[in-house]
Motif scaffolding. Sequence first.
Motif, PDB file in Angstrom:
ATOM      1  N   TYR A   1       0.880  -1.160  -0.119  1.00  0.00           N
ATOM      2  CA  TYR A   1       0.288   0.065   0.109  1.00  0.00           C
ATOM      3  C   TYR A   1       0.841   1.427  -0.020  1.00  0.00           C
ATOM      4  O   TYR A   1       2.001   1.050   0.523  1.00  0.00           O
ATOM      5  N   PRO A   2       0.284   2.408  -0.371  1.00  0.00           N
ATOM      6  CA  PRO A   2       1.089   3.705  -0.391  1.00  0.00           C
ATOM      7  C   PRO A   2       1.495   3.872   0.976  1.00  0.00           C
ATOM      8  O   PRO A   2       0.536   3.601   1.943  1.00  0.00           O
ATOM      9  N   ALA A   3       2.664   4.362   1.310  1.00  0.00           N
ATOM     10  CA  ALA A   3       3.149   4.705   2.790  1.00  0.00           C
ATOM     11  C   ALA A   3       2.449   5.539   3.286  1.00  0.00           C
ATOM     12  O   ALA A   3       2.043   5.528   4.536  1.00  0.00           O
ATOM     13  N   THR A   4       1.816   6.465   2.620  1.00  0.00           N
ATOM     14  CA  THR A   4       0.966   7.773   3.230  1.00  0.00           C
ATOM     15  C   THR A   4      -0.273   6.882   3.846  1.00  0.00           C
ATOM     16  O   THR A   4      -0.759   7.267   4.741  1.00  0.00           O
ATOM     17  N   ALA A   5      -0.722   5.763   3.242  1.00  0.00           N
ATOM     18  CA  ALA A   5      -1.739   5.170   3.736  1.00  0.00           C
ATOM     19  C   ALA A   5      -1.608   4.339   5.160  1.00  0.00           C
ATOM     20  O   ALA A   5      -2.564   4.389   5.946  1.00  0.00           O
ATOM     21  N   ALA A   6      -0.331   4.198   5.334  1.00  0.00           N
ATOM     22  CA  ALA A   6       0.038   3.629   6.747  1.00  0.00           C
ATOM     23  C   ALA A   6       0.408   4.710   7.679  1.00  0.00           C
ATOM     24  O   ALA A   6       0.878   4.530   8.830  1.00  0.00           O
ATOM     25  N   GLY A   7       0.125   5.842   7.185  1.00  0.00           N
ATOM     26  CA  GLY A   7       0.458   6.868   8.297  1.00  0.00           C
ATOM     27  C   GLY A   7       1.867   7.709   7.947  1.00  0.00           C
ATOM     28  O   GLY A   7       2.147   8.484   8.817  1.00  0.00           O
ATOM     29  N   VAL A   8       2.581   7.376   7.007  1.00  0.00           N
ATOM     30  CA  VAL A   8       3.781   7.819   6.934  1.00  0.00           C
ATOM     31  C   VAL A   8       3.482   9.240   6.223  1.00  0.00           C
ATOM     32  O   VAL A   8       3.040   9.435   5.303  1.00  0.00           O
ATOM     33  N   ASP A   9       4.328  10.334   6.776  1.00  0.00           N
ATOM     34  CA  ASP A   9       4.288  11.529   6.241  1.00  0.00           C
ATOM     35  C   ASP A   9       5.165  11.876   4.978  1.00  0.00           C
ATOM     36  O   ASP A   9       6.404  11.979   5.499  1.00  0.00           O
TER      37      ASP A   9
ATOM     38  N   THR B   1       5.921  12.865   0.625  1.00  0.00           N
ATOM     39  CA  THR B   1       5.190  13.281  -0.514  1.00  0.00           C
ATOM     40  C   THR B   1       5.610  12.466  -1.877  1.00  0.00           C
ATOM     41  O   THR B   1       5.428  12.797  -2.810  1.00  0.00           O
ATOM     42  N   ASP B   2       6.330  11.609  -1.282  1.00  0.00           N
ATOM     43  CA  ASP B   2       7.086  10.527  -2.189  1.00  0.00           C
ATOM     44  C   ASP B   2       6.006   9.580  -2.831  1.00  0.00           C
ATOM     45  O   ASP B   2       5.702   8.679  -1.968  1.00  0.00           O
ATOM     46  N   GLU B   3       5.458   9.706  -3.863  1.00  0.00           N
ATOM     47  CA  GLU B   3       4.139   8.870  -4.346  1.00  0.00           C
ATOM     48  C   GLU B   3       4.803   7.421  -4.736  1.00  0.00           C
ATOM     49  O   GLU B   3       4.067   6.665  -4.936  1.00  0.00           O
ATOM     50  N   THR B   4       6.299   7.152  -4.885  1.00  0.00           N
ATOM     51  CA  THR B   4       6.499   6.010  -5.103  1.00  0.00           C
ATOM     52  C   THR B   4       6.727   4.980  -3.720  1.00  0.00           C
ATOM     53  O   THR B   4       7.349   3.761  -4.136  1.00  0.00           O
TER      54      THR B   4
ATOM     55  N   LYS C   1      10.152   1.497  11.477  1.00  0.00           N
ATOM     56  CA  LYS C   1      10.503   1.735   9.864  1.00  0.00           C
ATOM     57  C   LYS C   1       9.644   2.624   9.236  1.00  0.00           C
ATOM     58  O   LYS C   1       9.984   3.228   8.369  1.00  0.00           O
ATOM     59  N   LEU C   2       8.486   2.776   9.860  1.00  0.00           N
ATOM     60  CA  LEU C   2       7.766   3.948   9.290  1.00  0.00           C
ATOM     61  C   LEU C   2       8.263   5.145   9.530  1.00  0.00           C
ATOM     62  O   LEU C   2       8.452   6.054   8.551  1.00  0.00           O
ATOM     63  N   ARG C   3       8.841   5.429  10.666  1.00  0.00           N
ATOM     64  CA  ARG C   3       9.336   6.694  11.097  1.00  0.00           C
ATOM     65  C   ARG C   3      10.565   7.074  10.176  1.00  0.00           C
ATOM     66  O   ARG C   3      10.754   8.135   9.949  1.00  0.00           O
ATOM     67  N   LEU C   4      11.452   5.971  10.212  1.00  0.00           N
ATOM     68  CA  LEU C   4      12.595   6.279   9.657  1.00  0.00           C
ATOM     69  C   LEU C   4      12.313   6.844   7.899  1.00  0.00           C
ATOM     70  O   LEU C   4      13.326   7.269   7.288  1.00  0.00           O
ATOM     71  N   ASN C   5      11.241   6.443   7.462  1.00  0.00           N
ATOM     72  CA  ASN C   5      10.866   6.684   5.943  1.00  0.00           C
ATOM     73  C   ASN C   5      10.084   8.038   5.714  1.00  0.00           C
ATOM     74  O   ASN C   5       9.399   8.221   4.800  1.00  0.00           O
ATOM     75  N   GLN C   6       9.861   8.681   7.126  1.00  0.00           N
ATOM     76  CA  GLN C   6       9.075  10.049   7.106  1.00  0.00           C
ATOM     77  C   GLN C   6      10.001  11.038   6.498  1.00  0.00           C
ATOM     78  O   GLN C   6      11.197  10.935   5.967  1.00  0.00           O
ATOM     79  N   ALA C   7       9.013  12.091   5.796  1.00  0.00           N
ATOM     80  CA  ALA C   7       9.824  13.275   5.011  1.00  0.00           C
ATOM     81  C   ALA C   7      10.987  13.698   6.205  1.00  0.00           C
ATOM     82  O   ALA C   7      10.356  13.896   7.406  1.00  0.00           O
ATOM     83  N   PRO C   8      11.788  14.171   5.933  1.00  0.00           N
ATOM     84  CA  PRO C   8      12.607  14.718   7.065  1.00  0.00           C
ATOM     85  C   PRO C   8      12.289  16.401   7.414  1.00  0.00           C
ATOM     86  O   PRO C   8      11.356  16.926   7.029  1.00  0.00           O
TER      87      PRO C   8
END
Length: 477
Positions: A202-210, A212-215, A470-477
């Motif tokens: 699923y898109p990472a944003t759907a898991a709550g990751v903030d 803008t990277d749509e990939t 893992k979700l946190r590490l991939n947040q936008a800085p």
Amino acid sequence: MAFPNGQSTTRLYNGLVIRLVVAVIVLVSLGVAGSLYINAGNSPGPTIAIHQPIGFIGGTSHFEVSIDSGDGLLTSATGTVEQNGISHPLFTLSNSTQANITQETETRIRVIGDLTRELYPELAPGPISIVVRASRSVLFGLREQESTARLDLEARFDPPRLSVASSFHYINHGGAELVVYHIRPPDAESGVFVGDRFFQGYPATAAGVDSTDETLRVALFAVLHDQELNEPIRLYARDAAGNEAEANFDYRVFPKEFRRSRIPISDGFLDKVVPEIISRSNEFRTLPMPPDAGPLEKYLAINGGLRRLNAERIRALAADTADTRLWTGPFRQLANSQVESGFADHRTYIYEGRDVDQQVHLGFDLAVTANVPILAAQAGRVVWADYLGIYGNCVIIDHGLGLQSLYAHLSTIGVQTGDTVGPDDELGRSGMTGLAGGDHLHFATLLNGWPVNPTEWWDPHWIEDRITRKLRLNQAP
Ligand SMILES: [Zn+2]
């Protein structure tokens, strides 16, 4: 003076009339034939439908076309693929070596063939069209009517690109794990294959990751209790044109000892569970059963056949998952409960001193006292609130992204399918409906409809290490 006699006048007159009538008949016939001919020119050509491909041509596409000649005879049909003004033959009616032509009905043919990069190496990425022309005879073969169908598509031959963003993937046998990765193009389908079991990404944003990277994608996956420890685990992607890609990532799978237990079955237990489950499970009637079957035989059909049908029903509910994560933090375990049976215990059932059956127990049995409130372990949406065979009165909650939880053997159900629940909302009361000897909660966690070890989801350290970090590490800085 000579007068024409009356006889010859009549003969002359008759001759004129006959000639006139013949002339009129000829003219009318010509008119009818002419208008028939012209009308035939207005009747439609064959009906052409291009069923495949849809939207895109990929590296391994195929085409599928149907042509209906109606009340005429199909006289010609050709298909081509056209790009940049050049047309490449796909099939012709007379020469079917490239395609498989079958008579579908009396008037309709279906043409199926390959449209791969290997067969058409001259095709390039970009706009592309499939054109099908067909003719049918009308007016006893005197005229032909043609029709043309054209389908504009986009050719894509590059496979999707996968790259892994997370590291340190540790999976306990029977347990779950999360991987974060990138997929290009972003509209490609992707996920994780563990052996032949697929877990949707699923898109990472759907898991709550903030972000803008749509990939960016996330996928929960599991090495299921009935899979081998060395099942290959790999990322998989497939784009709209059918191009596929796979990628490996680092992981370690740890073995887990599943307990073995022996469960005696008494006549009292059979009398308690068998009539109730049979009377409330329509699916039981689909199982083969001799007319003179006794309670033990019926019990074995419940414990085996009905258990399998219930698992299929649960598996089908996996499709009813939200495409966003509905939960945060660890799952709640039933308060003050005694663990009576663990996940994936191998159970041998004993009746009158004989081993009569073996099954795997795919949840946790938690006992408190009778009729205690059963609370939602996490936020979600109710996807099942009804009797469910061996599980008795049962509630299943969807938590999104393929994760669900199941609560079984309830005495009463206090929610309905479709209800939104928060963590600690009451779902009903504990009980002993279904395949239960005493009052307890059977709790299961499901990933894509397959049971996974619930203890991980109760454990705050595991939630932090395996998911939240893992979700946190991939947040936008
Ligand atoms: Zn149980």
